[in-house]
Design a protein around this motif. Structure first.
Motif, PDB file in Angstrom:
ATOM      1  N   PHE A  39       0.835  -1.210   0.000  1.00  0.00           N
ATOM      2  CA  PHE A  39       0.000   0.000   0.000  1.00  0.00           C
ATOM      3  C   PHE A  39       0.870   1.261   0.000  1.00  0.00           C
ATOM      4  O   PHE A  39       0.516   2.277  -0.620  1.00  0.00           O
ATOM      5  N   ALA A  40       2.033   1.199   0.659  1.00  0.00           N
ATOM      6  CA  ALA A  40       2.932   2.355   0.733  1.00  0.00           C
ATOM      7  C   ALA A  40       3.311   2.850  -0.659  1.00  0.00           C
ATOM      8  O   ALA A  40       3.523   4.049  -0.867  1.00  0.00           O
ATOM      9  N   GLY A  41       3.367   1.920  -1.608  1.00  0.00           N
ATOM     10  CA  GLY A  41       3.745   2.281  -2.975  1.00  0.00           C
ATOM     11  C   GLY A  41       2.756   3.215  -3.653  1.00  0.00           C
ATOM     12  O   GLY A  41       3.088   3.885  -4.625  1.00  0.00           O
ATOM     13  N   SER A  42       1.535   3.272  -3.118  1.00  0.00           N
ATOM     14  CA  SER A  42       0.509   4.125  -3.728  1.00  0.00           C
ATOM     15  C   SER A  42       0.456   5.506  -3.068  1.00  0.00           C
ATOM     16  O   SER A  42      -0.335   6.357  -3.471  1.00  0.00           O
ATOM     17  N   LEU A  43       1.293   5.706  -2.043  1.00  0.00           N
ATOM     18  CA  LEU A  43       1.173   6.944  -1.258  1.00  0.00           C
ATOM     19  C   LEU A  43       2.055   8.062  -1.778  1.00  0.00           C
ATOM     20  O   LEU A  43       3.118   7.829  -2.345  1.00  0.00           O
ATOM     21  N   LYS A  44       1.583   9.290  -1.558  1.00  0.00           N
ATOM     22  CA  LYS A  44       2.372  10.475  -1.912  1.00  0.00           C
ATOM     23  C   LYS A  44       2.176  11.519  -0.810  1.00  0.00           C
ATOM     24  O   LYS A  44       1.189  11.446  -0.053  1.00  0.00           O
ATOM     25  N   PRO A  45       3.106  12.471  -0.716  1.00  0.00           N
ATOM     26  CA  PRO A  45       2.948  13.519   0.288  1.00  0.00           C
ATOM     27  C   PRO A  45       1.574  14.181   0.176  1.00  0.00           C
ATOM     28  O   PRO A  45       1.077  14.400  -0.933  1.00  0.00           O
TER      29      PRO A  45
ATOM     30  N   ASP B  73      -1.052  12.688   1.585  1.00  0.00           N
ATOM     31  CA  ASP B  73      -2.032  11.634   1.871  1.00  0.00           C
ATOM     32  C   ASP B  73      -2.245  11.449   3.380  1.00  0.00           C
ATOM     33  O   ASP B  73      -1.302  11.496   4.168  1.00  0.00           O
ATOM     34  N   VAL B  74      -3.505  11.227   3.729  1.00  0.00           N
ATOM     35  CA  VAL B  74      -3.881  10.913   5.110  1.00  0.00           C
ATOM     36  C   VAL B  74      -4.580   9.555   5.083  1.00  0.00           C
ATOM     37  O   VAL B  74      -5.494   9.337   4.287  1.00  0.00           O
ATOM     38  N   ILE B  75      -4.104   8.635   5.934  1.00  0.00           N
ATOM     39  CA  ILE B  75      -4.683   7.293   5.988  1.00  0.00           C
ATOM     40  C   ILE B  75      -5.365   7.130   7.340  1.00  0.00           C
ATOM     41  O   ILE B  75      -4.738   7.295   8.389  1.00  0.00           O
ATOM     42  N   ALA B  76      -6.660   6.831   7.304  1.00  0.00           N
ATOM     43  CA  ALA B  76      -7.442   6.664   8.528  1.00  0.00           C
ATOM     44  C   ALA B  76      -7.673   5.179   8.759  1.00  0.00           C
ATOM     45  O   ALA B  76      -8.225   4.494   7.899  1.00  0.00           O
TER      46      ALA B  76
ATOM     47  N   ASP C  18      -2.799  20.354  11.415  1.00  0.00           N
ATOM     48  CA  ASP C  18      -1.686  21.120  10.835  1.00  0.00           C
ATOM     49  C   ASP C  18      -0.769  20.222  10.001  1.00  0.00           C
ATOM     50  O   ASP C  18       0.001  20.706   9.165  1.00  0.00           O
ATOM     51  N   LEU C  19      -0.840  18.920  10.275  1.00  0.00           N
ATOM     52  CA  LEU C  19       0.031  17.968   9.555  1.00  0.00           C
ATOM     53  C   LEU C  19      -0.550  17.562   8.211  1.00  0.00           C
ATOM     54  O   LEU C  19       0.117  16.901   7.418  1.00  0.00           O
ATOM     55  N   PHE C  20      -1.798  17.926   7.974  1.00  0.00           N
ATOM     56  CA  PHE C  20      -2.427  17.555   6.702  1.00  0.00           C
ATOM     57  C   PHE C  20      -1.988  18.532   5.627  1.00  0.00           C
ATOM     58  O   PHE C  20      -2.666  19.508   5.298  1.00  0.00           O
ATOM     59  N   ASN C  21      -0.786  18.309   5.092  1.00  0.00           N
ATOM     60  CA  ASN C  21      -0.236  19.203   4.061  1.00  0.00           C
ATOM     61  C   ASN C  21       0.683  18.388   3.153  1.00  0.00           C
ATOM     62  O   ASN C  21       0.945  17.207   3.421  1.00  0.00           O
ATOM     63  N   ASP C  22       1.183  19.029   2.100  1.00  0.00           N
ATOM     64  CA  ASP C  22       1.919  18.265   1.089  1.00  0.00           C
ATOM     65  C   ASP C  22       3.364  17.939   1.478  1.00  0.00           C
ATOM     66  O   ASP C  22       4.149  17.492   0.652  1.00  0.00           O
ATOM     67  N   ARG C  23       3.708  18.154   2.738  1.00  0.00           N
ATOM     68  CA  ARG C  23       5.018  17.722   3.232  1.00  0.00           C
ATOM     69  C   ARG C  23       4.895  16.482   4.130  1.00  0.00           C
ATOM     70  O   ARG C  23       5.885  16.037   4.716  1.00  0.00           O
ATOM     71  N   SER C  24       3.684  15.958   4.249  1.00  0.00           N
ATOM     72  CA  SER C  24       3.468  14.867   5.198  1.00  0.00           C
ATOM     73  C   SER C  24       2.622  13.742   4.626  1.00  0.00           C
ATOM     74  O   SER C  24       1.710  13.979   3.836  1.00  0.00           O
ATOM     75  N   ILE C  25       2.940  12.538   5.082  1.00  0.00           N
ATOM     76  CA  ILE C  25       2.026  11.399   4.936  1.00  0.00           C
ATOM     77  C   ILE C  25       1.634  11.050   6.373  1.00  0.00           C
ATOM     78  O   ILE C  25       2.501  10.917   7.240  1.00  0.00           O
TER      79      ILE C  25
ATOM     80  N   ASN D  56     -11.066  13.553   1.862  1.00  0.00           N
ATOM     81  CA  ASN D  56     -10.490  12.649   0.854  1.00  0.00           C
ATOM     82  C   ASN D  56      -9.465  11.677   1.440  1.00  0.00           C
ATOM     83  O   ASN D  56      -8.624  11.165   0.717  1.00  0.00           O
ATOM     84  N   CYS D  57      -9.525  11.428   2.751  1.00  0.00           N
ATOM     85  CA  CYS D  57      -8.536  10.519   3.339  1.00  0.00           C
ATOM     86  C   CYS D  57      -8.800   9.086   2.874  1.00  0.00           C
ATOM     87  O   CYS D  57      -9.903   8.754   2.447  1.00  0.00           O
ATOM     88  N   LYS D  58      -7.753   8.275   2.940  1.00  0.00           N
ATOM     89  CA  LYS D  58      -7.865   6.863   2.550  1.00  0.00           C
ATOM     90  C   LYS D  58      -8.269   6.072   3.789  1.00  0.00           C
ATOM     91  O   LYS D  58      -7.551   6.098   4.788  1.00  0.00           O
ATOM     92  N   LYS D  59      -9.401   5.408   3.720  1.00  0.00           N
ATOM     93  CA  LYS D  59      -9.918   4.697   4.895  1.00  0.00           C
ATOM     94  C   LYS D  59      -9.637   3.205   4.814  1.00  0.00           C
ATOM     95  O   LYS D  59      -9.851   2.585   3.780  1.00  0.00           O
ATOM     96  N   ILE D  60      -9.151   2.650   5.925  1.00  0.00           N
ATOM     97  CA  ILE D  60      -8.904   1.204   5.980  1.00  0.00           C
ATOM     98  C   ILE D  60      -9.526   0.639   7.255  1.00  0.00           C
ATOM     99  O   ILE D  60      -9.229   1.116   8.359  1.00  0.00           O
ATOM    100  N   HIS D  61     -10.408  -0.332   7.083  1.00  0.00           N
ATOM    101  CA  HIS D  61     -11.050  -0.981   8.222  1.00  0.00           C
ATOM    102  C   HIS D  61     -10.466  -2.377   8.430  1.00  0.00           C
ATOM    103  O   HIS D  61     -10.283  -3.123   7.458  1.00  0.00           O
ATOM    104  N   PHE D  62     -10.212  -2.724   9.691  1.00  0.00           N
ATOM    105  CA  PHE D  62      -9.668  -4.041  10.049  1.00  0.00           C
ATOM    106  C   PHE D  62     -10.710  -4.801  10.851  1.00  0.00           C
ATOM    107  O   PHE D  62     -11.177  -4.304  11.880  1.00  0.00           O
TER     108      PHE D  62
END
Ligand SMILES: Nc1ncnc2c1ncn2[C@@H]1O[C@H](COP(=O)(O)OP(=O)(O)OP(=O)(O)O)[C@@H](O)[C@H]1O
Ligand SMILES: [Mg+2]
Length: 142
Positions: free
Chosen positions: A20-26, A28-31, A100-107, A123-129
């Motif tokens: 999944f990390a391969g699809s991420l870019k600065p 991105d927020v993953i919930a 404040d961390l939701f910006n293009d310098r952070s994942i 637009n965060c990416k949601k993952i349920h376990f």
């Protein structure tokens, strides 16, 4: 769109995270959602490996936010691992300054994301376990 995957072991969950990390870019927020022991940290452990991090801390104990610098072609970017488990109120979470961390310098990856409620970016990416059995988890990407 929803993708449902089964992970038959902790290692398979780590592998899912790494991929999944391969699809991420600065930016991105993953919930991450799911009960205690459902595999959120295990997944993020693999994800961090996929981002090139080799000193990931699986149990931040009382640390709520952990920052890991990323190598991004000379750009200063970071991966942030946030665990909201111990947060009791929306006010407490607002005070963390998480948004404040939701910006293009952070994942940013957030465990117990349900506690963040309205603070999560739309637009965060949601993952349920979900538990299937002792060693099996259903991982739902949406
Ligand atoms: N298929 C699986 N995927 C993930 N973890 C698994 C799996 N099978 C067994 N496990 C075990 O379940 C536990 C998952 O723990 P983990 O810390 O990842 O959960 P968590 O969702 O982060 O919990 P918490 O809410 O306490 O932070 C680990 O002990 C792991 O070895
Ligand atoms: Mg955890």
């Amino acid at each position: 769109m929803q993708t449902i995957t089964n992970a038959g072991s902790a290692q398979e969950t780590r592998d899912l995270g790494k991929k999944f990390a391969g699809s991420l870019k600065p930016g991105d927020v993953i919930a991450l959602f799911g009960q205690l022991g459902s595999g959120k940290t295990t997944f993020i452990q693999g994800l961090s490996k996929g981002l090139g991090i080799d000193n990931f801390v699986t149990s931040p104990s009382f640390v709520i936010i952990n920052e890991y610098p990323l190598n991004n072609r000379g750009q200063k970017t970071s991966f942030f691992h946030i665990d909201l488990y111990r947060m009791d109120s929306a006010g407490e979470i607002e005070d963390l300054g998480m948004t404040d961390l939701f910006n293009d310098r952070s994942i940013v990856a957030i465990e117990w994301a349900d506690k963040a409620g309205m603070l999560l970016p739309e637009n965060c990416k949601k993952i349920h376990f979900n538990f299937v059995s002792e060693n099996e988890r259903e991982v739902v990407f949406s």
